[in-house]
Design a protein around this motif. Structure first.
Motif, PDB file in Angstrom:
ATOM      1  N   ALA A   5       0.818  -1.209   0.000  1.00 32.45           N
ATOM      2  CA  ALA A   5       0.000   0.000   0.000  1.00 32.45           C
ATOM      3  C   ALA A   5       0.855   1.264   0.000  1.00 32.45           C
ATOM      4  CB  ALA A   5      -0.927   0.013   1.202  1.00 32.45           C
ATOM      5  N   THR A   6       2.073   1.188   0.547  1.00 35.33           N
ATOM      6  CA  THR A   6       2.921   2.367   0.634  1.00 35.33           C
ATOM      7  C   THR A   6       4.067   2.339  -0.368  1.00 35.33           C
ATOM      8  OG1 THR A   6       4.271   1.348   2.337  1.00 35.33           O
ATOM      9  CG2 THR A   6       2.421   2.703   3.087  1.00 35.33           C
ATOM     10  N   ALA A   7       4.131   1.307  -1.209  1.00 34.38           N
ATOM     11  CA  ALA A   7       5.222   1.189  -2.171  1.00 34.38           C
ATOM     12  C   ALA A   7       5.125   2.291  -3.231  1.00 34.38           C
ATOM     13  CB  ALA A   7       5.181  -0.177  -2.841  1.00 34.38           C
ATOM     14  N   THR A   8       6.285   2.766  -3.677  1.00 31.37           N
ATOM     15  CA  THR A   8       6.326   3.719  -4.785  1.00 31.37           C
ATOM     16  C   THR A   8       6.964   3.021  -5.969  1.00 31.37           C
ATOM     17  OG1 THR A   8       8.447   4.580  -4.052  1.00 31.37           O
ATOM     18  CG2 THR A   8       6.475   5.736  -3.280  1.00 31.37           C
ATOM     19  N   PHE A   9       6.566   3.409  -7.151  1.00 30.31           N
ATOM     20  CA  PHE A   9       7.063   2.785  -8.366  1.00 30.31           C
ATOM     21  C   PHE A   9       7.778   3.843  -9.196  1.00 30.31           C
ATOM     22  CE2 PHE A   9       3.121   0.607  -7.134  1.00 30.31           C
ATOM     23  CZ  PHE A   9       3.603  -0.677  -6.969  1.00 30.31           C
ATOM     24  N   ASP A  10       9.097   3.721  -9.282  1.00 26.39           N
ATOM     25  CA  ASP A  10       9.881   4.633 -10.109  1.00 26.39           C
ATOM     26  C   ASP A  10      10.345   3.888 -11.345  1.00 26.39           C
ATOM     27  OD1 ASP A  10       9.690   6.732  -8.253  1.00 26.39           O
ATOM     28  OD2 ASP A  10      11.421   5.988  -7.133  1.00 26.39           O
ATOM     29  N   GLY A  11      10.320   4.557 -12.495  1.00 31.39           N
ATOM     30  CA  GLY A  11      10.793   3.945 -13.729  1.00 31.39           C
ATOM     31  C   GLY A  11       9.783   2.988 -14.325  1.00 31.39           C
ATOM     32  N   PRO A  12      10.208   2.263 -15.367  1.00 31.91           N
ATOM     33  CA  PRO A  12       9.318   1.314 -16.038  1.00 31.91           C
ATOM     34  C   PRO A  12       8.867   0.211 -15.092  1.00 31.91           C
ATOM     35  CG  PRO A  12      11.324   1.665 -17.312  1.00 31.91           C
ATOM     36  CD  PRO A  12      11.523   2.330 -15.985  1.00 31.91           C
ATOM     37  N   LEU A  13       7.625  -0.210 -15.251  1.00 33.10           N
ATOM     38  CA  LEU A  13       7.048  -1.243 -14.402  1.00 33.10           C
ATOM     39  C   LEU A  13       6.391  -2.286 -15.301  1.00 33.10           C
ATOM     40  CD1 LEU A  13       6.228  -2.180 -11.526  1.00 33.10           C
ATOM     41  CD2 LEU A  13       4.186  -0.804 -11.795  1.00 33.10           C
ATOM     42  N   THR A  14       6.820  -3.539 -15.169  1.00 26.02           N
ATOM     43  CA  THR A  14       6.220  -4.621 -15.940  1.00 26.02           C
ATOM     44  C   THR A  14       5.010  -5.154 -15.186  1.00 26.02           C
ATOM     45  OG1 THR A  14       8.373  -5.245 -16.866  1.00 26.02           O
ATOM     46  CG2 THR A  14       6.619  -6.887 -16.990  1.00 26.02           C
ATOM     47  N   ILE A  15       3.879  -5.199 -15.863  1.00 23.18           N
ATOM     48  CA  ILE A  15       2.655  -5.754 -15.298  1.00 23.18           C
ATOM     49  C   ILE A  15       2.626  -7.227 -15.698  1.00 23.18           C
ATOM     50  CG2 ILE A  15       0.139  -5.595 -15.194  1.00 23.18           C
ATOM     51  CD1 ILE A  15       1.635  -3.026 -14.265  1.00 23.18           C
ATOM     52  N   ASN A  16       2.658  -8.108 -14.701  1.00 24.63           N
ATOM     53  CA  ASN A  16       2.665  -9.552 -14.938  1.00 24.63           C
ATOM     54  C   ASN A  16       1.314 -10.161 -14.589  1.00 24.63           C
ATOM     55  OD1 ASN A  16       5.463  -9.639 -15.635  1.00 24.63           O
ATOM     56  ND2 ASN A  16       5.940  -9.464 -13.469  1.00 24.63           N
ATOM     57  N   SER A  17       1.034 -11.286 -15.217  1.00 22.63           N
ATOM     58  CA  SER A  17      -0.194 -12.010 -14.910  1.00 22.63           C
ATOM     59  C   SER A  17      -0.083 -12.603 -13.507  1.00 22.63           C
ATOM     60  CB  SER A  17      -0.409 -13.128 -15.929  1.00 22.63           C
ATOM     61  OG  SER A  17      -1.562 -13.863 -15.603  1.00 22.63           O
ATOM     62  N   PRO A  18      -1.055 -12.340 -12.644  1.00 25.98           N
ATOM     63  CA  PRO A  18      -0.992 -12.874 -11.281  1.00 25.98           C
ATOM     64  C   PRO A  18      -1.306 -14.364 -11.208  1.00 25.98           C
ATOM     65  CG  PRO A  18      -3.028 -11.667 -11.599  1.00 25.98           C
ATOM     66  CD  PRO A  18      -2.220 -11.493 -12.857  1.00 25.98           C
ATOM     67  N   MET A  19      -1.842 -14.921 -12.298  1.00 29.73           N
ATOM     68  CA  MET A  19      -2.253 -16.322 -12.307  1.00 29.73           C
ATOM     69  C   MET A  19      -2.329 -16.814 -13.748  1.00 29.73           C
ATOM     70  SD  MET A  19      -6.176 -15.368 -11.517  1.00 29.73           S
ATOM     71  CE  MET A  19      -5.688 -13.815 -10.796  1.00 29.73           C
ATOM     72  N   PRO A  20      -2.304 -18.123 -13.952  1.00 28.13           N
ATOM     73  CA  PRO A  20      -2.532 -18.636 -15.303  1.00 28.13           C
ATOM     74  C   PRO A  20      -3.971 -18.358 -15.714  1.00 28.13           C
ATOM     75  CG  PRO A  20      -1.817 -20.398 -13.799  1.00 28.13           C
ATOM     76  CD  PRO A  20      -2.047 -19.172 -12.981  1.00 28.13           C
ATOM     77  N   GLY A  21      -4.168 -18.055 -16.977  1.00 28.62           N
ATOM     78  CA  GLY A  21      -5.524 -17.791 -17.450  1.00 28.62           C
ATOM     79  C   GLY A  21      -5.539 -17.369 -18.903  1.00 28.62           C
ATOM     80  N   LYS A  22      -6.639 -16.782 -19.308  1.00 28.90           N
ATOM     81  CA  LYS A  22      -6.840 -16.347 -20.691  1.00 28.90           C
ATOM     82  C   LYS A  22      -7.031 -14.833 -20.704  1.00 28.90           C
ATOM     83  CE  LYS A  22     -10.017 -16.939 -24.555  1.00 28.90           C
ATOM     84  NZ  LYS A  22     -11.242 -17.595 -25.011  1.00 28.90           N
ATOM     85  N   VAL A  23      -6.357 -14.169 -21.641  1.00 30.09           N
ATOM     86  CA  VAL A  23      -6.531 -12.723 -21.796  1.00 30.09           C
ATOM     87  C   VAL A  23      -7.859 -12.509 -22.524  1.00 30.09           C
ATOM     88  CG1 VAL A  23      -5.600 -10.600 -22.786  1.00 30.09           C
ATOM     89  CG2 VAL A  23      -4.040 -12.349 -21.901  1.00 30.09           C
ATOM     90  N   VAL A  24      -8.839 -11.973 -21.813  1.00 28.07           N
ATOM     91  CA  VAL A  24     -10.167 -11.760 -22.379  1.00 28.07           C
ATOM     92  C   VAL A  24     -10.212 -10.448 -23.153  1.00 28.07           C
ATOM     93  CG1 VAL A  24     -12.611 -11.423 -21.829  1.00 28.07           C
ATOM     94  CG2 VAL A  24     -11.269 -13.072 -20.537  1.00 28.07           C
ATOM     95  N   LYS A  25      -9.620  -9.402 -22.585  1.00 32.41           N
ATOM     96  CA  LYS A  25      -9.706  -8.079 -23.202  1.00 32.41           C
ATOM     97  C   LYS A  25      -8.489  -7.253 -22.809  1.00 32.41           C
ATOM     98  CE  LYS A  25     -12.545  -4.780 -25.012  1.00 32.41           C
ATOM     99  NZ  LYS A  25     -12.475  -4.677 -26.434  1.00 32.41           N
ATOM    100  N   VAL A  26      -7.909  -6.556 -23.782  1.00 33.57           N
ATOM    101  CA  VAL A  26      -6.863  -5.567 -23.527  1.00 33.57           C
ATOM    102  C   VAL A  26      -7.564  -4.215 -23.584  1.00 33.57           C
ATOM    103  CG1 VAL A  26      -4.687  -4.572 -24.320  1.00 33.57           C
ATOM    104  CG2 VAL A  26      -5.077  -7.033 -24.538  1.00 33.57           C
ATOM    105  N   LEU A  27      -7.539  -3.483 -22.481  1.00 30.97           N
ATOM    106  CA  LEU A  27      -8.305  -2.236 -22.362  1.00 30.97           C
ATOM    107  C   LEU A  27      -7.519  -0.983 -22.751  1.00 30.97           C
ATOM    108  CD1 LEU A  27      -9.892  -3.076 -18.893  1.00 30.97           C
ATOM    109  CD2 LEU A  27     -10.942  -3.369 -21.147  1.00 30.97           C
TER     110      LEU A  27
END
Length: 81
Positions: A5-27
């Motif tokens: 909750a208090t983490a800061t994100f500097d620079g590029p951040l890769t968003i990873n899949s939290p679980m195996p599954g199917k990509v339904v929609k890219v928003l």
């Protein structure tokens, strides 16, 4: 969880899949500006849809997820800068 909750994100951040599954929609699209908390992708796992949201405001630099494709847990989906 308190650290998350208090983490800061500097620079590029890769968003990873939290679980195996199917990509339904890219928003989002490449070079799109997003706000913190804005939906990026929808992943379906175990018959439930999970919306992945931006952990920080930024610009989508790379989209690796393809709608309809299956992804493993931890697979990179997009890069937010």
């Amino acid at each position: 969880r308190a650290q998350e909750a208090t983490a800061t994100f500097d620079g590029p951040l890769t968003i990873n899949s939290p679980m195996p599954g199917k990509v339904v929609k890219v928003l989002v699209e490449k070079d799109q500006e997003v706000n913190e908390g804005e939906g990026l992708l929808i992943i379906e796992a175990m018959k439930m849809e999970n919306e992945l949201r931006a952990p920080k405001a930024g610009i989508i630099k790379i989209i690796q997820a393809i709608e309809g494709s299956t992804v493993e847990g931890g697979a990179p989906l997009c890069i937010l800068e």
